[in-house]
Design a protein around this motif. Structure first.
Motif, PDB file in Angstrom:
ATOM      1  N   ALA A 107       0.793  -1.215   0.000  1.00  0.00           N
ATOM      2  CA  ALA A 107       0.000   0.000   0.000  1.00  0.00           C
ATOM      3  C   ALA A 107       0.823   1.261   0.000  1.00  0.00           C
ATOM      4  O   ALA A 107       0.493   2.233  -0.640  1.00  0.00           O
ATOM      5  CB  ALA A 107      -0.933   0.008   1.209  1.00  0.00           C
ATOM      6  N   LEU A 108       1.914   1.298   0.713  1.00  0.00           N
ATOM      7  CA  LEU A 108       2.563   2.572   0.973  1.00  0.00           C
ATOM      8  C   LEU A 108       4.047   2.619   0.662  1.00  0.00           C
ATOM      9  O   LEU A 108       4.726   3.564   1.014  1.00  0.00           O
ATOM     10  CB  LEU A 108       2.330   2.969   2.434  1.00  0.00           C
ATOM     11  N   ASP A 162       5.054   2.800   6.343  1.00  0.00           N
ATOM     12  CA  ASP A 162       3.894   1.974   6.646  1.00  0.00           C
ATOM     13  C   ASP A 162       3.258   2.463   7.950  1.00  0.00           C
ATOM     14  O   ASP A 162       3.940   2.584   8.972  1.00  0.00           O
ATOM     15  CB  ASP A 162       4.335   0.517   6.777  1.00  0.00           C
ATOM     16  N   PRO A 175       2.538   9.859   4.977  1.00  0.00           N
ATOM     17  CA  PRO A 175       1.250   9.203   4.667  1.00  0.00           C
ATOM     18  C   PRO A 175       0.123   9.612   5.614  1.00  0.00           C
ATOM     19  O   PRO A 175      -0.380   8.803   6.392  1.00  0.00           O
ATOM     20  CB  PRO A 175       1.588   7.717   4.826  1.00  0.00           C
ATOM     21  N   ASP A 183      -3.243  10.539   5.350  1.00  0.00           N
ATOM     22  CA  ASP A 183      -4.580   9.939   5.285  1.00  0.00           C
ATOM     23  C   ASP A 183      -4.596   8.501   5.800  1.00  0.00           C
ATOM     24  O   ASP A 183      -5.413   8.146   6.654  1.00  0.00           O
ATOM     25  CB  ASP A 183      -5.100   9.975   3.842  1.00  0.00           C
ATOM     26  N   SER A 184      -3.700   7.681   5.267  1.00  0.00           N
ATOM     27  CA  SER A 184      -3.672   6.275   5.667  1.00  0.00           C
ATOM     28  C   SER A 184      -3.246   6.119   7.127  1.00  0.00           C
ATOM     29  O   SER A 184      -3.676   5.196   7.819  1.00  0.00           O
ATOM     30  CB  SER A 184      -2.740   5.476   4.755  1.00  0.00           C
ATOM     31  N   THR A 220      -5.579   4.296   9.852  1.00  0.00           N
ATOM     32  CA  THR A 220      -5.044   3.163  10.603  1.00  0.00           C
ATOM     33  C   THR A 220      -5.111   3.411  12.099  1.00  0.00           C
ATOM     34  O   THR A 220      -5.374   2.487  12.883  1.00  0.00           O
ATOM     35  CB  THR A 220      -3.588   2.878  10.186  1.00  0.00           C
ATOM     36  N   LEU A 275      -6.130   0.368   2.306  1.00  0.00           N
ATOM     37  CA  LEU A 275      -5.125   1.432   2.337  1.00  0.00           C
ATOM     38  C   LEU A 275      -4.774   1.909   0.928  1.00  0.00           C
ATOM     39  O   LEU A 275      -4.575   3.100   0.700  1.00  0.00           O
ATOM     40  CB  LEU A 275      -3.868   0.954   3.070  1.00  0.00           C
ATOM     41  N   ILE A 300      -7.542   4.150  -0.195  1.00  0.00           N
ATOM     42  CA  ILE A 300      -7.450   5.475   0.423  1.00  0.00           C
ATOM     43  C   ILE A 300      -6.431   6.334  -0.312  1.00  0.00           C
ATOM     44  O   ILE A 300      -6.675   7.515  -0.596  1.00  0.00           O
ATOM     45  CB  ILE A 300      -7.068   5.352   1.913  1.00  0.00           C
ATOM     46  N   VAL A 301      -5.278   5.742  -0.616  1.00  0.00           N
ATOM     47  CA  VAL A 301      -4.237   6.476  -1.328  1.00  0.00           C
ATOM     48  C   VAL A 301      -4.727   6.895  -2.714  1.00  0.00           C
ATOM     49  O   VAL A 301      -4.531   8.035  -3.148  1.00  0.00           O
ATOM     50  CB  VAL A 301      -2.962   5.622  -1.458  1.00  0.00           C
TER      51      VAL A 301
END
Length: 226
Positions: free
Chosen positions: A5-6, A12, A42, A44-45, A49, A184, A187-188
């Motif tokens: 995801a990131l 992360d 990051p 938003d994520s 989380t 995730l 969201i990104v």
């Protein structure tokens, strides 16, 4: 190790929260909200989380307290960005590119601010990179402080509490736990949609302008006046 995801493991959300806890989260939110070096973080994520981990009791912090502190960090971050922009002024637009600074990010934020005015401080909260530079541009442009602080507070609360509460709410759904990586990524992707739309619109305008400039002039009539 990298996450799907990131990217790098140090970006992360799980890693960041496990390593640095709530206080680390607040520093990241503050930096991403108004410091030039925070545009790649990051946000938003990370907020999503945080809400998810709190509601599943993997993060030992009351949800209401996390929301309050996150909102404060976001508001203070924008405040710092505004003051920085007001002090630095136009010199920011003449700063050379470096590994952590790209002139195009300033230009994008300036265009965003010019298009949406004061409400850009609210809208930019949900747009990566732009949210870092918009309060700085507000300071550079000399935006009235009363207007700035009003929209800053509104945007900080909607983003800080809103995304965290969304994570807490969805954290009660089994599907989210089983597909956290996909969530995730989603969201990104959603967060970069506004940037993609603006890029395509700007590209379309550039093409139209180029065609207009290259179009031959209309022929003059046989009996046109000289």
């Amino acid at each position: 190790m990298t996450t799907l995801a990131l990217g790098p493991s140090w970006l992360d959300p799980d890693y960041l929260l496990n390593q640095f806890g709530l206080w680390g989260l607040l520093v990241i939110v503050f930096a991403e909200s108004g410091l030039l070096i925070g545009f790649f973080l990051p946000g938003d994520s990370l907020l999503f989380t945080t809400g998810l981990l709190i509601t599943t009791h993997k993060l030992d912090t009351p949800l209401w307290l996390a929301c309050v502190l996150i909102c404060l960090a976001a508001i203070l971050g924008d405040q710092a960005g505004y003051l920085f922009g007001k002090k630095v002024g136009p010199a920011l637009f003449n700063r050379p590119d470096s590994k952590l600074f790209k002139q195009e990010n300033v230009v994008k934020a300036h265009e965003f601010f010019e298009k949406y005015g004061p409400k850009s401080l609210v809208l930019a909260r949900f747009v990566p990179i732009v949210r870092t530079f918009t309060p700085i541009i507000a300071g550079v442009s000399g935006m009235r402080y009363r207007s700035f602080i009003t929209f800053n507070i509104i945007g900080g609360i909607l983003w800080g509490a809103g995304v965290t509460l969304l994570g807490a709410w969805l954290g009660n759904i089994d599907f989210v736990h089983k597909n956290i990586e996909a969530i995730l990524i989603l969201i990104v992707l959603i967060s970069v949609v506004p940037i993609a739309i603006e890029f395509l619109r700007a590209r379309g305008k550039s093409k139209k302008a180029a065609l207009a400039e290259g179009a031959p002039a209309a022929p003059r009539g046989r009996h046109a006046k000289r």
